[in-house]
Enzyme design. Structure first.
Site, mmCIF file in Angstrom:
data_model
loop_
_atom_site.group_PDB
_atom_site.id
_atom_site.type_symbol
_atom_site.label_atom_id
_atom_site.label_comp_id
_atom_site.label_asym_id
_atom_site.label_seq_id
_atom_site.Cartn_x
_atom_site.Cartn_y
_atom_site.Cartn_z
ATOM 1 N N LYS A 1 124.722 88.013 108.594
ATOM 2 C CA LYS A 1 124.750 87.746 107.163
ATOM 3 C C LYS A 1 124.203 86.363 106.841
ATOM 4 O O LYS A 1 123.543 86.161 105.807
ATOM 5 C CB LYS A 1 126.174 87.905 106.624
ATOM 6 N N TYR B 1 128.642 89.996 112.808
ATOM 7 C CA TYR B 1 128.440 90.270 111.382
ATOM 8 C C TYR B 1 128.120 88.990 110.610
ATOM 9 O O TYR B 1 127.185 88.937 109.805
ATOM 10 C CB TYR B 1 129.698 90.944 110.841
#
Length: 306
Positions: free
Chosen positions: A171, A167
């Site tokens: 990002k 993640y």
């Protein structure tokens, strides 16, 4: 949907991940400000499974019942065809595309040393590639129009994450993608920015430490509307990363060198050992100081943000 439709009147905006949470709030806000909205949502669970088209269609019905215009697209934007279909739907239905907002994302949490390819690939594909596929298709249209706004969604986790390397990597990649889009599309009149929200969603509910600055999905939508508007374009706002957390709004620093040192010729390992700590030094990781608190909360199985 509301009496004032000034900010996005006449514009067409596509929003991915628009079936729930922040994406839904953004889609509804765009419609309330006069935009025609392409509502994209694959309708999956938090981990990316069990897709359902009804999720996007429900938001379209909400917009229509309030007097707005919207169309649903239930495609998987982690594929090139899916991203293209979002843009093609806007063109086919409304004849143009003025804004693309990429909110779609999933989570598959695991420590780095245990993470599998099946846990890495879908997360990066949904967040990072899913932003690329829509940006890719949208930017081609906006370049021809010589106008438009791209908005990616990032997270404070781009600083790093204990158990979400997939993640966090995605990002961080979105921020670099947004900055690249801002540089490459500036001369065509297209802006690109990123939003790093802190809001109560399906994802934030699983964070094992209290988020003291946290708002609701609806708190994020006004900033997105503003960044999509001509008001933001007139101020030449591009290449920025903004945080929204309830009443708080903040801008993140651009990457830049902090300190430098020079050798007489090339550095040797011995010289670096002698000089680097006291000259160039480090830029400490803020999250390192919070690891003990996070570990204790996780051990208690706390879910303070649920």
């Amino acid at each position: 949907m509301g009496n004032e439709r000034n900010f996005l009147a006449g514009k067409v905006v596509a929003v991915t991940g628009a079936g729930r949470g922040i994406g839904r709030a953004v889609a509804l806000a765009c419609a309330s400000e006069g935009a025609k909205v392409v509502v994209n949502d694959y309708g999956v669970s938090v981990d990316g499974g069990e897709p359902r088209s009804e999720i996007a269609e429900a938001v379209v019905k909400e917009i229509a019942s309030a007097g707005g215009q919207a169309v649903a697209v239930a495609d998987d934007i982690s594929t090139m065809a899916g991203g293209q279909r979002v843009v093609d739907t806007a063109l086919a239905r409304y004849g143009r595309l003025d804004g693309a907002v990429c909110v779609a994302g999933i989570l598959r949490e695991r420590m780095l040393f245990n993470m599998t390819e099946e846990e890495w690939d879908p997360v990066v594909a949904t967040h990072l590639k899913g932003t690329f596929t829509v940006f890719r298709a949208a930017s081609a249209v906006m370049r021809t129009q010589r106008s438009g706004a791209l908005i990616g969604f990032t997270s404070g986790n781009h600083q790093g994450s204990v158990s979400q390397a997939n993640y966090a990597a995605a990002k961080g990649g979105i921020i670099s993608l947004v900055r690249s889009a801002a540089l490459g599309l500036h001369k065509y009149g297209v802006t690109a920015n990123a939003v790093a929200p802190v809001a109560r969603t399906r994802m934030s509910a699983n964070v094992p430490m209290e988020l003291t600055e946290i708002g609701e999905p609806e708190d994020v939508a006004p900033l997105v509307v503003y960044l999509l508007s001509d008001h933001a374009k007139e101020q030449q706002i591009t290449g920025q990363v903004y945080t929204v957390a309830g009443p708080k709004i903040a801008v993140w620093a651009q990457p830049r060198e902090l300190r430098a040192a020079y050798a007489d010729g090339s550095w040797t390992p011995r010289q670096l050992a002698d000089h680097l700590p006291g000259t160039v030094g480090q830029d400490p990781m803020p999250m390192l100081e919070r690891l003990k608190e996070m570990a204790a909360a996780a051990a208690r199985k706390d879910r303070p943000n649920a």
